[in-house]
Write a protein that holds these residues in place. Structure first.
Motif, PDB file in Angstrom:
ATOM      1  N   MET A  80       0.856  -1.189   0.000  1.00 61.67           N
ATOM      2  CA  MET A  80       0.000   0.000   0.000  1.00 61.67           C
ATOM      3  C   MET A  80       0.891   1.238   0.000  1.00 61.67           C
ATOM      4  O   MET A  80       1.683   1.450   0.906  1.00 61.67           O
ATOM      5  N   SER A  81       0.794   2.055  -1.057  1.00 60.62           N
ATOM      6  CA  SER A  81       1.616   3.256  -1.144  1.00 60.62           C
ATOM      7  C   SER A  81       1.117   4.312  -0.170  1.00 60.62           C
ATOM      8  O   SER A  81      -0.048   4.338   0.201  1.00 60.62           O
ATOM      9  N   HIS A  82       2.014   5.192   0.266  1.00 62.11           N
ATOM     10  CA  HIS A  82       1.632   6.204   1.247  1.00 62.11           C
ATOM     11  C   HIS A  82       2.547   7.421   1.161  1.00 62.11           C
ATOM     12  O   HIS A  82       3.652   7.372   0.624  1.00 62.11           O
ATOM     13  N   ILE A  83       2.034   8.533   1.723  1.00 63.35           N
ATOM     14  CA  ILE A  83       2.788   9.776   1.758  1.00 63.35           C
ATOM     15  C   ILE A  83       2.279  10.585   2.938  1.00 63.35           C
ATOM     16  O   ILE A  83       1.151  10.410   3.392  1.00 63.35           O
ATOM     17  N   CYS A  84       3.110  11.454   3.476  1.00 61.79           N
ATOM     18  CA  CYS A  84       2.695  12.317   4.585  1.00 61.79           C
ATOM     19  C   CYS A  84       2.328  13.685   4.001  1.00 61.79           C
ATOM     20  O   CYS A  84       3.129  14.313   3.305  1.00 61.79           O
ATOM     21  N   ALA A  85       1.091  14.120   4.256  1.00 65.11           N
ATOM     22  CA  ALA A  85       0.587  15.328   3.608  1.00 65.11           C
ATOM     23  C   ALA A  85      -0.031  16.288   4.606  1.00 65.11           C
ATOM     24  O   ALA A  85      -0.523  15.892   5.664  1.00 65.11           O
ATOM     25  N   GLY A  86      -0.041  17.572   4.236  1.00 68.41           N
ATOM     26  CA  GLY A  86      -0.683  18.581   5.045  1.00 68.41           C
ATOM     27  C   GLY A  86      -2.175  18.586   4.797  1.00 68.41           C
ATOM     28  O   GLY A  86      -2.633  18.339   3.688  1.00 68.41           O
ATOM     29  N   ILE A  87      -2.945  18.862   5.840  1.00 63.71           N
ATOM     30  CA  ILE A  87      -4.407  18.885   5.741  1.00 63.71           C
ATOM     31  C   ILE A  87      -4.897  20.318   5.916  1.00 63.71           C
ATOM     32  O   ILE A  87      -4.581  20.982   6.910  1.00 63.71           O
ATOM     33  N   GLN A  88      -5.687  20.781   4.958  1.00 62.41           N
ATOM     34  CA  GLN A  88      -6.258  22.126   5.003  1.00 62.41           C
ATOM     35  C   GLN A  88      -7.754  22.030   4.727  1.00 62.41           C
ATOM     36  O   GLN A  88      -8.180  21.455   3.733  1.00 62.41           O
ATOM     37  N   LEU A  89      -8.560  22.591   5.635  1.00 62.93           N
ATOM     38  CA  LEU A  89     -10.013  22.551   5.470  1.00 62.93           C
ATOM     39  C   LEU A  89     -10.494  23.835   4.801  1.00 62.93           C
ATOM     40  O   LEU A  89     -10.147  24.931   5.233  1.00 62.93           O
ATOM     41  N   ASP A  90     -11.313  23.686   3.759  1.00 65.39           N
ATOM     42  CA  ASP A  90     -11.829  24.834   3.018  1.00 65.39           C
ATOM     43  C   ASP A  90     -13.351  24.753   2.889  1.00 65.39           C
ATOM     44  O   ASP A  90     -13.954  23.681   3.049  1.00 65.39           O
ATOM     45  N   GLU A  91     -13.945  25.898   2.582  1.00 63.43           N
ATOM     46  CA  GLU A  91     -15.386  25.959   2.408  1.00 63.43           C
ATOM     47  C   GLU A  91     -15.818  25.190   1.154  1.00 63.43           C
ATOM     48  O   GLU A  91     -15.060  25.064   0.183  1.00 63.43           O
ATOM     49  N   LYS A  92     -17.049  24.713   1.175  1.00 65.72           N
ATOM     50  CA  LYS A  92     -17.585  23.963   0.042  1.00 65.72           C
ATOM     51  C   LYS A  92     -17.543  24.783  -1.241  1.00 65.72           C
ATOM     52  O   LYS A  92     -17.304  24.243  -2.335  1.00 65.72           O
ATOM     53  N   SER A  93     -17.714  26.111  -1.098  1.00 65.86           N
ATOM     54  CA  SER A  93     -17.721  26.988  -2.269  1.00 65.86           C
ATOM     55  C   SER A  93     -16.365  27.083  -2.950  1.00 65.86           C
ATOM     56  O   SER A  93     -16.260  27.554  -4.090  1.00 65.86           O
ATOM     57  N   ASP A  94     -15.312  26.659  -2.269  1.00 71.69           N
ATOM     58  CA  ASP A  94     -13.962  26.695  -2.836  1.00 71.69           C
ATOM     59  C   ASP A  94     -13.685  25.490  -3.737  1.00 71.69           C
ATOM     60  O   ASP A  94     -12.589  25.390  -4.306  1.00 71.69           O
ATOM     61  N   PHE A  95     -14.639  24.571  -3.844  1.00 70.80           N
ATOM     62  CA  PHE A  95     -14.419  23.334  -4.592  1.00 70.80           C
ATOM     63  C   PHE A  95     -15.296  23.285  -5.835  1.00 70.80           C
ATOM     64  O   PHE A  95     -16.418  23.808  -5.840  1.00 70.80           O
TER      65      PHE A  95
END
Length: 480
Positions: free
Chosen positions: A1-16
């Motif tokens: 199983m491949s993996h990576i360490c990543a930063g998590i950023q929460l954004d508003e639904k309108s940003d997607f």
């Protein structure tokens, strides 16, 4: 199983973009070979949901997640987590989520977790840099219906309790057998295992069960003193007739509590035991009288009758060696630290809780006497510790990731096992000088947690790591 360490950023639904739940950097998409614009499972702890992924313009290892999705998963903002992708199941797993189970809050000058406060802080803080979401919790903090826990996190130089995702890995630090054996706790632990939650250091050890298990292991039996279950006066008399010194130990005891030492010298018998106010010594002309004086105490609970050893001492005080043995990043047992422990004057135990002190192994061996044989080396003590840990794991049920192993050395230079502790103190493994960095035992523990979840040494971060990426958050959100 491949993996990576990543930063998590929460954004508003309108940003997607419409119908999108995650925006990931091309670097993450390429590293994990994640499918875009098609349903995929996202899991954190015990919760999972379906999401659609697209990429966005970024050179780092950053994941932008819709706030509504993050709230469902109880995913905190501004952290970094390991991401693992199982192509067969089409599932992204974030974490692991590590819960440290304690009995209750103990508000002392050292912190809300008593003497373990420093350790808890180092563990929660150290987990952040390794992409592990860690928190401290008690059984009453669990919400089984919503699959959440009220976990304690170290934020802004203080402990804060927040609703956290249910753990997928639990490190058992329940402080007493009574807490651990409650029907509520046992039912909960059993339920967790059925759900596939990894639960390690799952129970306290019984001295007699450990002795029986190791007696059947050729590599370990060499280090075991002669030991029998107490079945009355005859058991004690047989041992005292055979050995000039005998120890009586409760099978479920800890911290040196309830231990009696009986010494035979000619026609006189001495009974010695330790209390929090000091050592007590009583002499008797008859062994039967000595036994009568302690019988009411040793007959209420199971006791061992164990051969006394002619051990080397430091300035007349008892000396033993506490070895902290842990599973490493490859899942193998290795010694993390080992120290010499010297008991107080006239004490029969060397526990720090009884006023003992610690010193480096080599220094302790030099200071010890008398020697009538070759002195063991630190390397030998470490090798024996590892052998005993491996033997215990092979011969007893239960998942353990760390063990406190107490060794002693007799005047001939022979090494003996005194005890194996499944809940080793978080004071004994402190370095001997003022500690400024995360202690090795915390690092080893976190590495093993990553190993359990397939995110060991090969896990990697983008250039500069997430701490730099997260710092570039701005009020103006990028839109695709």
């Amino acid at each position: 199983m491949s993996h990576i360490c990543a930063g998590i950023q929460l954004d508003e639904k309108s940003d997607f973009p419409s119908g999108t739940h995650l925006l990931i950097s091309p670097k993450i998409q390429q590293a994990l070979q994640l499918p875009l614009r098609s349903p995929i499972t996202l899991q954190l702890g015990q919760k999972s949901t379906t999401c659609i992924i697209q990429t966005f313009s970024s050179t780092g290892s950053l994941v932008r997640i819709r706030k509504d999705l993050a709230e469902y998963l109880h995913l905190p903002d501004g952290i970094q987590l390991n991401m693992r992708y199982d192509n067969r199941l089409r599932r992204i797993v974030l974490g692991p989520v590590l819960g440290v189970l304690i009995s209750t809050l103990i508000r002392t000058p050292e912190g809300i977790f008593g003497s373990a406060s420093s350790f808890c802080k180092e563990l929660v803080q150290g987990a952040k840099s390794k992409g592990i979401l860690a928190y401290i919790f008690t059984l009453k903090d669990l919400d089984n219906d919503n699959q959440t826990a009220k976990g304690w996190r170290w934020e802004n130089n203080k402990w804060v309790q927040k609703t956290m995702p249910y753990p997928d890995t639990i490190y058992n630090r329940l402080a007493s057998r009574k807490d651990e054996n409650r029907s509520e706790a046992q039912d909960w632990i059993s339920g967790l295992k059925k759900k596939g939650v990894t639960f390690f250091n799952e129970h306290f050890l019984n001295k007699w069960q450990v002795h029986q298990a190791l007696s059947n292991m050729k590599e370990a039996a060499l280090y075991l003193p002669s030991t029998q279950m107490h079945k009355g006066y005859a058991t004690v008399k047989e041992a005292v007739d055979k050995f000039p010194q005998v120890y009586l130990k409760p099978t479920n005891g800890s911290l040196g509590k309830g231990i009696y030492r009986i010494t035979r010298s000619g026609n006189r018998f001495t009974c010695q035991y330790s209390t929090m106010s000091g050592s007590v010594r009583k002499e008797f002309s008859k062994l039967s009288d000595l036994y009568s004086s302690i019988s009411p105490k040793i007959s209420r609970i199971p006791y061992l009758v164990q051969q006394g050893l002619k051990l080397v001492r430091v300035n007349g005080n008892p000396l033993d060696f506490r070895s902290l043995v842990q599973k490493d990043s490859s899942g193998k047992w290795a010694v993390t630290s080992i120290v010499g422990r010297i008991g107080q004057d006239q004490s029969i135990v060397s526990n720090l809780a009884r006023g003992g002190t610690i010193m480096p192994v080599a220094k302790a061996l030099i200071a010890a006497s008398p020697w009538q044989g070759p002195k063991p080396k630190t390397k030998q003590l470490k090798a024996i510790s590892t052998t005993l840990a491996e033997s215990l794991e092979s011969s007893m049920q239960g998942h353990f990731a760390e063990l406190g192993i107490d060794l002693a050395v007799d005047t001939q230079g022979k090494v003996w096992l005194l005890e194996i502790n499944a809940k080793p103190s978080k004071n004994d493994d402190q370095v001997l000088s003022e500690q400024k960095k995360t202690r090795p035992s915390v690092k080893k523990l976190l590495e093993y947690v990553l190993h359990l979840h397939g995110s060991g040494k090969s896990s990697h971060r983008g250039p500069g790591g997430f701490m730099q990426v997260a710092a570039r958050k701005t009020s103006k959100r990028r839109k695709r």
